[in-house]
Write a protein that holds these residues in place. Structure first.
Motif, PDB file in Angstrom:
ATOM      1  N   THR A  61       0.838  -1.196   0.000  1.00  0.00           N
ATOM      2  CA  THR A  61       0.000   0.000   0.000  1.00  0.00           C
ATOM      3  C   THR A  61       0.873   1.244   0.000  1.00  0.00           C
ATOM      4  O   THR A  61       1.580   1.529   0.975  1.00  0.00           O
ATOM      5  CB  THR A  61      -0.911   0.015   1.240  1.00  0.00           C
ATOM      6  N   ASP A  62       0.867   1.981  -1.111  1.00  0.00           N
ATOM      7  CA  ASP A  62       1.591   3.255  -1.246  1.00  0.00           C
ATOM      8  C   ASP A  62       3.047   3.125  -0.791  1.00  0.00           C
ATOM      9  O   ASP A  62       3.555   3.951  -0.021  1.00  0.00           O
ATOM     10  CB  ASP A  62       0.888   4.352  -0.447  1.00  0.00           C
ATOM     11  N   VAL A  63       3.719   2.094  -1.276  1.00  0.00           N
ATOM     12  CA  VAL A  63       5.083   1.795  -0.837  1.00  0.00           C
ATOM     13  C   VAL A  63       6.103   2.598  -1.639  1.00  0.00           C
ATOM     14  O   VAL A  63       6.075   2.601  -2.878  1.00  0.00           O
ATOM     15  CB  VAL A  63       5.368   0.283  -0.987  1.00  0.00           C
ATOM     16  N   SER A  64       7.005   3.252  -0.931  1.00  0.00           N
ATOM     17  CA  SER A  64       8.117   3.971  -1.562  1.00  0.00           C
ATOM     18  C   SER A  64       9.420   3.546  -0.898  1.00  0.00           C
ATOM     19  O   SER A  64       9.465   3.276   0.301  1.00  0.00           O
ATOM     20  CB  SER A  64       7.948   5.487  -1.421  1.00  0.00           C
ATOM     21  N   PRO A  77      17.422   8.380  -6.944  1.00  0.00           N
ATOM     22  CA  PRO A  77      16.015   8.402  -7.347  1.00  0.00           C
ATOM     23  C   PRO A  77      15.264   7.258  -6.684  1.00  0.00           C
ATOM     24  O   PRO A  77      15.863   6.250  -6.281  1.00  0.00           O
ATOM     25  CB  PRO A  77      16.084   8.221  -8.870  1.00  0.00           C
ATOM     26  N   PRO A  78      13.952   7.363  -6.551  1.00  0.00           N
ATOM     27  CA  PRO A  78      13.194   6.308  -5.874  1.00  0.00           C
ATOM     28  C   PRO A  78      13.321   4.963  -6.599  1.00  0.00           C
ATOM     29  O   PRO A  78      13.134   4.889  -7.822  1.00  0.00           O
ATOM     30  CB  PRO A  78      11.750   6.814  -5.921  1.00  0.00           C
ATOM     31  N   ALA A  79      13.644   3.915  -5.835  1.00  0.00           N
ATOM     32  CA  ALA A  79      13.583   2.570  -6.401  1.00  0.00           C
ATOM     33  C   ALA A  79      12.130   2.161  -6.597  1.00  0.00           C
ATOM     34  O   ALA A  79      11.785   1.478  -7.563  1.00  0.00           O
ATOM     35  CB  ALA A  79      14.295   1.582  -5.481  1.00  0.00           C
ATOM     36  N   LEU A  80      11.282   2.590  -5.659  1.00  0.00           N
ATOM     37  CA  LEU A  80       9.832   2.442  -5.788  1.00  0.00           C
ATOM     38  C   LEU A  80       9.183   3.736  -5.341  1.00  0.00           C
ATOM     39  O   LEU A  80       9.651   4.373  -4.399  1.00  0.00           O
ATOM     40  CB  LEU A  80       9.306   1.289  -4.929  1.00  0.00           C
ATOM     41  N   SER A  81       8.098   4.099  -6.004  1.00  0.00           N
ATOM     42  CA  SER A  81       7.424   5.349  -5.691  1.00  0.00           C
ATOM     43  C   SER A  81       5.917   5.121  -5.611  1.00  0.00           C
ATOM     44  O   SER A  81       5.251   4.917  -6.626  1.00  0.00           O
ATOM     45  CB  SER A  81       7.734   6.411  -6.753  1.00  0.00           C
ATOM     46  N   GLU A  82       5.402   5.071  -4.389  1.00  0.00           N
ATOM     47  CA  GLU A  82       3.969   4.962  -4.115  1.00  0.00           C
ATOM     48  C   GLU A  82       3.329   3.800  -4.873  1.00  0.00           C
ATOM     49  O   GLU A  82       2.306   3.942  -5.535  1.00  0.00           O
ATOM     50  CB  GLU A  82       3.262   6.282  -4.442  1.00  0.00           C
ATOM     51  N   VAL A  83       3.935   2.632  -4.736  1.00  0.00           N
ATOM     52  CA  VAL A  83       3.449   1.426  -5.410  1.00  0.00           C
ATOM     53  C   VAL A  83       2.405   0.735  -4.537  1.00  0.00           C
ATOM     54  O   VAL A  83       2.636   0.479  -3.357  1.00  0.00           O
ATOM     55  CB  VAL A  83       4.613   0.461  -5.709  1.00  0.00           C
ATOM     56  N   SER A  84       1.270   0.431  -5.128  1.00  0.00           N
ATOM     57  CA  SER A  84       0.236  -0.364  -4.475  1.00  0.00           C
ATOM     58  C   SER A  84      -0.037  -1.604  -5.334  1.00  0.00           C
ATOM     59  O   SER A  84      -0.189  -1.503  -6.551  1.00  0.00           O
ATOM     60  CB  SER A  84      -1.054   0.439  -4.289  1.00  0.00           C
ATOM     61  N   LEU A  85      -0.070  -2.767  -4.683  1.00  0.00           N
ATOM     62  CA  LEU A  85      -0.174  -4.030  -5.406  1.00  0.00           C
ATOM     63  C   LEU A  85      -0.782  -5.072  -4.488  1.00  0.00           C
ATOM     64  O   LEU A  85      -0.415  -5.156  -3.313  1.00  0.00           O
ATOM     65  CB  LEU A  85       1.222  -4.482  -5.853  1.00  0.00           C
TER      66      LEU A  85
END
Length: 230
Positions: free
Chosen positions: A9-12, A19-27
């Motif tokens: 949930t909204d993982v960064s 730079p972000p490896a992950l930016s606000e990823v939801s899955l």
């Protein structure tokens, strides 16, 4: 609708001010799904896998697996979570060369406290199912790449994990061995195993996954359900 086995949930996540490896990823991943995470190097694929496994923690957001807030676990609790919930398969096998094949497979169960006899029976069953029982007393260095990956899968399944994570599982194999491992993963999924794999290999994704998630620059570019090729 089934409760997700995995929920990001909204993982960064950002490393060393880059730079972000992950930016606000939801899955979300449902029980029994086989999901392939695709993308070029640096897109965030391995970060997703490491967060699910509890090997890394997000800067922001939540990671929940099988009802456990993985992002809130300390080091010891993370290790217990992996032993109980996760089986991991790596590109370069990560087998211990000074142990026999059987002892490599038994190791996770012994660490989890399984009785020796029970563990050895389970290992024998897995090695037979995966077609490498004849190598039980050999050391991994004497096996082909495809055989070593089968041993690695047996080790990953030893504790009957809810989730199998695979990081480029065919990346170090020749084409024939790679096809063999693809078929193995597809069979595991057909038997109900939940699988998340990261790969550059489109053929692997098409063969094993019923859903593909494409990452680009740390974000989800597409999330597509598809029937596997059988």
């Amino acid at each position: 609708m089934a409760t997700p086995l995995i929920e990001l949930t909204d993982v960064s996540r950002r490393y060393d001010g880059g730079p972000p490896a992950l930016s606000e990823v939801s899955l979300t991943v449902a029980p029994g799904e086989a999901v392939a995470v695709l993308g070029p190097s640096g897109s965030g694929k391995s970060t997703v896998l490491n967060l699910i496994a509890g090997l890394d923690h997000p800067d922001t957001g939540a990671v929940t697996v099988s009802g456990v807030r993985v992002d809130e676990l300390g080091e010891a609790a993370s290790a217990r979570y992996r032993r109980a919930t996760i089986g991991m398969v790596f590109q370069f096998f990560n087998l211990l060369d000074d142990l026999t094949v059987a002892d490599n497979v038994v190791l996770p169960a012994r660490l989890a406290g399984m009785a020796r006899g029970t563990a050895h029976r389970r290992a024998t069953e897995l090695l037979e199912t995966l077609g490498v029982a004849r190598h039980a007393r050999s050391h991994p260095g004497r096996l082909s790449g495809g055989e070593r990956q089968r041993v690695a899968v047996a080790r990953a399944l030893m504790n009957r994990p809810a989730l199998l994570l695979a990081d480029e599982p065919t990346g170090a194999l020749d084409s024939a061995a790679g096809e063999d491992v693809m078929a193995l993963l597809d069979d595991l999924h057909a038997d109900g195993q939940t699988i998340v794999l990261v790969t550059h290999d489109l053929a692997l994704a098409r063969a094993c996954a019923t859903r593909t998630v494409q990452l680009a620059d740390g974000r989800i570019a597409s999330d597509t359900a598809a029937e596997p090729v059988r």
